[in-house]
Scaffold this active site. Structure first.
Site, PDB file in Angstrom:
ATOM      1  N   GLU A 236     -25.502 -15.149  -7.980  1.00 48.83           N
ATOM      2  CA  GLU A 236     -24.263 -15.065  -7.001  1.00 48.83           C
ATOM      3  C   GLU A 236     -23.925 -16.545  -6.332  1.00 48.83           C
ATOM      4  OE1 GLU A 236     -22.432 -12.516  -7.165  1.00 48.83           O
ATOM      5  OE2 GLU A 236     -23.598 -10.857  -7.923  1.00 48.83           O
ATOM      6  N   ASP A 261     -14.263   3.984 -15.684  1.00 51.62           N
ATOM      7  CA  ASP A 261     -14.823   3.764 -13.955  1.00 51.62           C
ATOM      8  C   ASP A 261     -13.959   2.377 -13.611  1.00 51.62           C
ATOM      9  OD1 ASP A 261     -16.495   4.345 -11.927  1.00 51.62           O
ATOM     10  OD2 ASP A 261     -17.529   2.481 -12.467  1.00 51.62           O
TER      11      ASP A 261
END
Length: 316
Positions: A236, A261
């Site tokens: 990240e 989803d």
């Protein structure tokens, strides 16, 4: 003095597979070395949990003048290094207990890891009440959570519906992408481009030793998710600084359910409302998704748009 535990191993869970290969060679020396190394890594990770809990317990006493994300990042690195050294030196004794228990003759009862953890926590030289409470919190976490097997790269033969090439990826998933695109009111090519970037054209779909997660969009498993999950490491970017961290991701029985989803994930999150309002314009759609926080990579939208042109050529 023994050398410290290899810090790179602590940051790369996938290297646990090298221990597995070493352990199954069949040679007694290799098995013992692999057992010792695995036990030390477990003790190191457990010690990191203790340190993190103690840091969290002391957050209320920290000053805003010196509290920032960068300092916490380097503080975490220092804690991990200290945990590795404590484990290698045998300061806590947890690794020794694991080796003793697992090294017994076959047929003995399995070790009680939580009891070993409690014994190690009690041996820590901690006098403050907050520190001991933090240790108990870490032990409670071991009691209440199951640790998922580490993510690994499975052979193509073990992956359901593996992809040999970008063309195979697009042709196989195009029907699912078209269905999702109709639900979102956007171009199926932009959805496939996003999945291609997230998974390296399907060659890097998150998986563990049991199965493929079929997670094409790398959606994480937060508190709202009640299905299966797979734990792995992810990179990240925070304030321009790349940070490698372990996270749990959603796992699906099929790629179709991953697309379904993805649609629900966008629709059910209010922060993506602006992106969905621009779904008829694919480039604007992905930029709005990025702006809303879908990914931390500062170049995420540009990368998806570059892949978009390739996907469109394959779908023509």
């Amino acid at each position: 003095m023994k050398p410290p535990v290899d810090s790179q191993f602590v940051h790369d869970i996938s290297q646990l597979d090298s221990l597995r290969r070493q352990a199954v060679k069949g040679e007694e020396g290799d098995e013992k070395a692999a057992l010792r190394s695995a036990a030390e890594q477990f003790e190191s990770l457990f010690t990191q949990m203790l340190f993190k809990s103690m840091r969290d317990a002391n957050e209320a006493f920290e000053s805003d003048l010196i509290d920032d994300r960068t300092s916490k990042f380097y503080e975490q690195m220092a804690d991990e290094q200290m945990a590795s050294e404590l484990s290698r030196e045998g300061s806590l004794g947890l690794a020794d207990m694991i080796v003793e228990q697992l090294g017994k003759a076959q047929g003995d009862s399995q070790p009680d890891m939580n009891e070993a953890a409690r014994a190690s926590a009690q041996s820590l030289p901690l006098d403050q009440n907050r520190s001991r409470e933090a240790a108990e919190q870490a032990i409670a976490a071991l009691d209440s959570q199951s640790i998922a097997p580490p993510a690994t790269s499975l052979p193509t033969s073990q992956r359901s519906k593996g992809f040999d090439s970008p063309d195979s990826f697009v042709n196989t998933l195009a029907p699912h992408a078209r269905r999702a695109a109709r639900a979102l009111g956007t171009d199926p090519a932009i959805i496939l481009a996003q999945a291609a970037l997230e998974t390296g054209w399907g060659k890097k779909v998150i998986a563990n030793a049991r199965d493929n997660s079929h997670n094409l969009f790398n959606i994480k498993a937060d508190q709202r998710w009640g299905g299966d999950k797979v734990a792995t490491q992810t990179l990240e970017v925070y304030d321009g600084i790349p940070v490698k961290e372990t996270a749990s991701f959603r796992s699906y029985p099929s790629y179709q359910e991953s697309f379904d989803d993805f649609v629900s994930f966008l629709r059910d999150n209010p922060r993506y409302e602006q992106a969905l309002s621009q779904s008829a314009q694919p480039e604007r759609f992905i930029r709005e998704l990025h702006q809303a926080g879908y990914a931390t990579d500062p170049e995420y939208a540009d990368k998806v748009i570059r892949v978009l042109d390739q996907v469109r050529d394959m779908m023509d």
